[in-house]
Enzyme design. Structure first.
Site, short mmCIF file in Angstrom:
data_model
loop_
_atom_site.label_atom_id
_atom_site.label_comp_id
_atom_site.label_asym_id
_atom_site.label_seq_id
_atom_site.Cartn_x
_atom_site.Cartn_y
_atom_site.Cartn_z
N SER A 174 -22.18 -3.34 2.99
CA SER A 174 -22.04 -3.98 1.44
C SER A 174 -21.38 -2.65 0.84
O SER A 174 -20.71 -2.37 -0.03
CB SER A 174 -22.89 -3.71 1.44
N THR A 228 -19.07 4.13 2.11
CA THR A 228 -17.47 3.86 1.04
C THR A 228 -17.67 4.81 -0.04
O THR A 228 -16.70 6.00 -0.02
CB THR A 228 -16.59 2.91 1.32
N ASP A 262 -29.30 5.70 9.11
CA ASP A 262 -28.49 5.61 10.39
C ASP A 262 -29.01 6.86 11.18
O ASP A 262 -29.51 6.11 12.32
CB ASP A 262 -27.24 4.75 10.72
N ASP A 264 -32.70 -4.50 11.94
CA ASP A 264 -33.26 -4.70 9.80
C ASP A 264 -34.62 -4.96 10.09
O ASP A 264 -34.89 -4.75 8.57
CB ASP A 264 -32.34 -6.42 9.58
N ARG A 299 -17.34 -9.44 7.48
CA ARG A 299 -16.69 -7.76 7.02
C ARG A 299 -18.06 -7.69 8.32
O ARG A 299 -17.84 -6.94 8.89
CB ARG A 299 -17.87 -7.02 5.88
N ARG A 333 -16.14 -5.71 12.36
CA ARG A 333 -16.66 -4.46 12.50
C ARG A 333 -16.59 -4.67 14.40
O ARG A 333 -17.65 -5.63 14.31
CB ARG A 333 -18.54 -4.09 12.11
#
Length: 197
Positions: free
Chosen positions: A25, A29, A47, A68, A173, A177
């Site tokens: 999301s 960044t 993480d 998740d 996205r 990755r």
């Protein structure tokens, strides 16, 4: 924290800023842009507190490891203790090692004039606080995909940001990755998203 801030002799007032949202999301960044703007700041990646891969629960329907699944995806006591330590001392423990530098980052440019204006604003806040209260402000940017699941973690956060991104954008996205590094997983290849019917 920077060496100069550690040795300033001033009491630290730590402001922990949560940056939460789904995987891909834009949390990291955003946190990295904020780190470039906020003086005396550091990023804490959720993480880095992932358990060993063999302890991650298996999804009951898809029979794959479910990163998740909030209860088992993070070693919560370790993260909570870490945040408390940062909050109390204004410092990252010297033995902490982040795995984020191993992850490929897509650079999203921030306009120089916008960045410079906000750096100036926060530098002024820092100077004013140091003069008025004889304390230094330390910013801890806590980046995590299930950051707001645990109440004890939320209790440590002074500011909470949550990024919302359309599901189709997240899927795109995630497919782009190539792999991802955390403390407990090593590298996960072919990142995909479990979507309930």
């Amino acid at each position: 924290m920077t060496e100069s801030s550690r040795n300033s002799g001033k009491r630290a007032r730590v402001i922990l800023v949560g940056v939460g949202g789904a995987t891909c999301s834009g949390k990291t960044t955003l946190a990295k842009h904020l780190k470039r703007i906020l003086p005396d700041s550091v990023i804490i990646h959720q993480d880095d507190f992932a358990p060993p891969q063999e302890l991650v629960p298996i999804h009951p329907v898809y029979n794959v490891q479910d990163w998740d699944a909030a209860p088992g995806a993070i070693t919560w006591p370790k993260l909570i203790d870490f945040l408390r330590h940062v909050k109390e001392t204004g410092e990252i423990p010297p033995d902490h090692r982040s795995h984020d530098h191993l992850n490929k980052q897509k650079e999203i440019k921030l306009d120089d004039s916008v960045r410079d204006r906000w750096i100036e604003v926060f530098e002024k806040i820092k100077r004013d606080k140091e003069i008025k209260d004889d304390e230094r402000v330390v910013w801890g940017l806590v980046d995590g995909f299930i950051l707001y699941w645990n109440e004890e973690v939320m209790d440590q956060l002074d500011v909470r940001i949550f990024l919302r991104v359309p599901e189709e954008v997240l899927k795109k996205r995630r497919h782009e990755r190539s792999g991802y590094h955390t403390a407990g997983k090593g590298t996960i290849e072919n990142f995909s998203m479990i979507v309930e019917p």
